[in-house]
Design a protein around this motif. Structure first.
Motif, mmCIF file in Angstrom:
data_model
loop_
_atom_site.group_PDB
_atom_site.id
_atom_site.type_symbol
_atom_site.label_atom_id
_atom_site.label_comp_id
_atom_site.label_asym_id
_atom_site.label_seq_id
_atom_site.Cartn_x
_atom_site.Cartn_y
_atom_site.Cartn_z
ATOM 1 N N GLY A 1 1.022 -0.602 0.214
ATOM 2 C CA GLY A 1 0.709 -0.372 0.180
ATOM 3 C C GLY A 1 1.107 0.979 0.238
ATOM 4 O O GLY A 1 2.033 0.910 -0.053
ATOM 5 N N GLY A 2 -0.112 1.995 -0.434
ATOM 6 C CA GLY A 2 1.026 3.525 -0.063
ATOM 7 C C GLY A 2 2.284 4.590 -1.182
ATOM 8 O O GLY A 2 2.565 4.813 -1.022
ATOM 9 N N LEU A 3 1.517 3.785 -2.515
ATOM 10 C CA LEU A 3 2.024 4.386 -3.469
ATOM 11 C C LEU A 3 1.264 4.856 -4.569
ATOM 12 O O LEU A 3 0.299 4.260 -4.222
ATOM 13 C CB LEU A 3 2.929 2.639 -4.345
ATOM 14 C CG LEU A 3 4.134 2.552 -3.423
ATOM 15 C CD1 LEU A 3 4.538 0.765 -3.876
ATOM 16 C CD2 LEU A 3 4.504 3.307 -3.389
ATOM 17 N N SER A 4 1.908 5.091 -5.589
ATOM 18 C CA SER A 4 0.657 6.069 -6.153
ATOM 19 C C SER A 4 0.413 7.016 -5.653
ATOM 20 O O SER A 4 -1.168 7.500 -6.597
ATOM 21 C CB SER A 4 0.212 5.129 -7.388
ATOM 22 O OG SER A 4 -0.073 5.105 -8.668
ATOM 23 N N GLU B 1 4.424 9.872 -5.778
ATOM 24 C CA GLU B 1 5.489 9.478 -5.589
ATOM 25 C C GLU B 1 6.439 9.517 -7.555
ATOM 26 O O GLU B 1 5.588 9.153 -8.054
ATOM 27 C CB GLU B 1 6.565 8.934 -4.813
ATOM 28 C CG GLU B 1 5.778 7.013 -5.667
ATOM 29 C CD GLU B 1 4.413 7.059 -5.463
ATOM 30 O OE1 GLU B 1 4.116 5.632 -5.477
ATOM 31 O OE2 GLU B 1 3.898 7.980 -4.905
ATOM 32 N N THR B 2 7.556 9.841 -7.917
ATOM 33 C CA THR B 2 7.663 9.156 -9.108
ATOM 34 C C THR B 2 7.775 8.140 -9.845
ATOM 35 O O THR B 2 7.602 7.522 -8.668
ATOM 36 C CB THR B 2 9.202 9.373 -9.436
ATOM 37 O OG1 THR B 2 9.470 8.813 -8.916
ATOM 38 C CG2 THR B 2 9.694 11.419 -9.041
ATOM 39 N N LYS B 3 7.323 8.049 -10.848
ATOM 40 C CA LYS B 3 7.505 6.290 -11.288
ATOM 41 C C LYS B 3 8.257 6.009 -10.857
ATOM 42 O O LYS B 3 8.199 4.530 -11.073
ATOM 43 C CB LYS B 3 6.737 6.434 -12.532
ATOM 44 C CG LYS B 3 6.108 6.867 -13.551
ATOM 45 C CD LYS B 3 4.923 6.655 -12.774
ATOM 46 C CE LYS B 3 3.599 7.050 -13.437
ATOM 47 N NZ LYS B 3 2.029 6.727 -13.389
ATOM 48 N N GLU B 4 9.759 6.186 -11.447
ATOM 49 C CA GLU B 4 11.126 5.540 -10.901
ATOM 50 C C GLU B 4 10.738 4.688 -9.289
ATOM 51 O O GLU B 4 11.082 3.572 -8.813
ATOM 52 C CB GLU B 4 11.852 6.218 -11.305
ATOM 53 C CG GLU B 4 13.373 5.256 -10.401
ATOM 54 C CD GLU B 4 14.559 6.617 -10.822
ATOM 55 O OE1 GLU B 4 16.062 5.872 -10.873
ATOM 56 O OE2 GLU B 4 14.476 7.526 -11.286
ATOM 57 N N GLU B 5 10.513 6.006 -8.434
ATOM 58 C CA GLU B 5 10.273 5.404 -6.819
ATOM 59 C C GLU B 5 9.454 4.616 -6.884
ATOM 60 O O GLU B 5 9.295 3.726 -5.856
ATOM 61 C CB GLU B 5 9.829 6.730 -5.859
ATOM 62 C CG GLU B 5 11.348 7.973 -5.997
ATOM 63 C CD GLU B 5 10.430 9.194 -5.479
ATOM 64 O OE1 GLU B 5 11.468 9.482 -4.125
ATOM 65 O OE2 GLU B 5 9.204 9.493 -5.766
ATOM 66 N N THR B 6 8.564 4.780 -7.190
ATOM 67 C CA THR B 6 7.457 3.593 -7.100
ATOM 68 C C THR B 6 7.646 2.038 -7.332
ATOM 69 O O THR B 6 7.660 1.602 -7.112
ATOM 70 C CB THR B 6 5.800 3.707 -8.172
ATOM 71 O OG1 THR B 6 5.865 5.556 -7.599
ATOM 72 C CG2 THR B 6 4.682 2.924 -8.535
ATOM 73 N N TYR B 7 8.490 2.388 -9.128
ATOM 74 C CA TYR B 7 8.811 0.460 -9.033
ATOM 75 C C TYR B 7 9.928 -0.005 -8.518
ATOM 76 O O TYR B 7 10.202 -0.818 -8.425
ATOM 77 C CB TYR B 7 9.010 1.023 -11.124
ATOM 78 C CG TYR B 7 8.023 1.298 -12.026
ATOM 79 C CD1 TYR B 7 6.894 0.925 -11.465
ATOM 80 C CD2 TYR B 7 8.079 2.541 -13.284
ATOM 81 C CE1 TYR B 7 5.955 1.415 -12.294
ATOM 82 C CE2 TYR B 7 7.527 2.658 -13.604
ATOM 83 C CZ TYR B 7 6.096 2.174 -13.567
ATOM 84 O OH TYR B 7 5.390 2.422 -14.519
ATOM 85 N N ASN B 8 10.329 1.305 -7.977
ATOM 86 C CA ASN B 8 12.113 0.874 -7.313
ATOM 87 C C ASN B 8 11.372 -0.122 -5.930
ATOM 88 O O ASN B 8 11.815 -0.870 -5.174
ATOM 89 C CB ASN B 8 12.787 1.800 -7.220
ATOM 90 C CG ASN B 8 14.003 1.971 -7.833
ATOM 91 O OD1 ASN B 8 13.898 1.275 -9.148
ATOM 92 N ND2 ASN B 8 14.239 3.506 -8.089
#
Length: 377
Positions: free
Chosen positions: A221-224, A227-234
């Motif tokens: 949880g707690g994504l999108s 934050e940047t897409k790169e941070e999400t995917y990392n």
């Protein structure tokens, strides 16, 4: 609940599997349409029941169903499945996301969260135990832990305190479900939720914590949230490496078709998001040629199919010109057509992803299709 891992892609972490529940099997990866209040906005339940291209699992929300129609109604109806006449799997979120989305209307304490009703302004305390009790009465096949979802951005110190609360609440949720069995004659599976904002050490600590519980699956949880897409995917990539491989992994509230394909490639099995229906109601359609604002004047005299590459009957039943006409006329049918189309598109996207995972060419297919999905028509 049982999870069978069928295939993992050779060149990514993409997985194809099957989740077995008492209300049926779910082929993964899967997208779950959001039915927070026991219905998908602008989409008749019959569309999901009788359209083979639609998903066979939907998502309800503990807070919204508690406020209306109320757990007394749901219990007398025999649970959410009977109430909706939906004999397929249902997942219920715990109300934790409403801590974030309704933060101006609530007060967070160690005991839980005091919510104000969006109906009449009355106050209601949601403790971890209360969230679990409500979810027992609702009767979803998969129920979620009550968590604290911090806003983005937030400081490291705030994220750490929030995570401490989430883990404290998780212990209480787990204790409650161990002591209080289901209300109906089928099993409910419990998923804890990883939090920690964008801070990798907090996320890792949270993953280690929830992995210690004997549960049927895990959620991120707690994504999108900005934050940047790169941070999400990392963060996703980090967590799918840490979580047990033999359980399904659910990425909450994500996202666009491209986000979902990236999530699949990083090992996610389950997704939900309001984007297909919310955007559909405003005239944004996702197609295999790209993203289309059907209200634009360029479609006024375009009598071609809504999506010539779509697999839903609705894609070939109406033209772009006609659906634009419905939107310009402010006809409710426009929202229904667009929402059905978008859910069907999402479902078809994940069905194709599953086929390419099984055929061991998911990565090359994803690379070829993402530029098309990003196009603005």
């Amino acid at each position: 609940m049982k999870f069978h891992l069928i295939k993992t892609d050779n060149s990514s972490k993409a997985r194809a599997g099957i989740i077995e529940t008492d209300h049926g099997k779910i082929e993964t990866p899967i997208f779950m349409p959001v039915a927070s209040k026991g219905y998908i906005k602008s989409v008749p339940t019959s569309e999901l029941l009788y359209n083979k291209n639609m998903p066979n699992i939907i998502l309800g929300n503990t807070y919204h169903l508690y406020i209306q129609p109320g757990i007394d109604v749901l219990y007398q109806a025999g649970g959410i499945h009977s109430f909706m006449n939906w004999n397929h799997p249902i997942l219920t979120d715990s109300g934790g996301f409403q801590i974030f989305s309704m933060r101006k209307l609530n007060k967070i304490t160690e005991e839980g969260v005091i919510f104000k009703s969006i109906i009449n302004g009355s106050s209601h305390l949601f403790s971890p135990e209360k969230s679990m009790e409500i979810q027992r009465f609702i009767g979803g096949d998969i129920i979620m832990a009550f968590d604290d979802c911090p806003a983005f951005p937030c400081s490291y110190s705030y994220a750490k305190l929030s995570l401490k609360k989430t883990h404290y609440w998780l212990d209480r949720c787990y204790s409650y479900i161990q002591k209080n069995p289901e209300k109906y004659n089928y099993k409910q599976s419990f998923f804890p939720i990883i939090q920690g904002s964008i801070y990798k050490d907090l996320r890792k600590y949270s993953a280690d914590k929830i992995s210690s519980f004997q549960v049927d699956g895990y959620a991120i949880g707690g994504l999108s949230l900005g934050e940047t897409k790169e941070e999400t995917y990392n963060i996703i990539n980090l967590l799918t490496d840490l979580l047990p491989k033999d359980k399904p992994k659910y990425l909450m509230g994500v996202g666009t078709p491209v986000d979902i394909l990236e999530g699949i490639s990083l090992g996610i099995d389950m997704f939900d998001c309001v984007i297909p229906t919310r955007n559909g109601r405003h005239g944004m359609l996702f197609t295999w040629n790209g993203i289309m604002n059907i209200k634009n004047s360029k479609w006024k005299k375009d009598f071609s199919y809504l999506d010539e590459f779509g697999n839903s009957y609705i894609d070939r039943l109406y033209s772009k010109s006609y659906v634009r006409h419905l939107f310009i006329s402010k006809e409710n049918l426009a929202k229904e057509i667009a929402s059905i189309h978008n859910i069907s598109f999402y479902s078809n996207l994940l069905q194709k992803a599953r086929i390419h995972i099984i055929n061991n060419n998911f990565s090359s297919w994803k690379k070829s299709v993402i530029p098309l999905l990003k196009q603005r028509l």
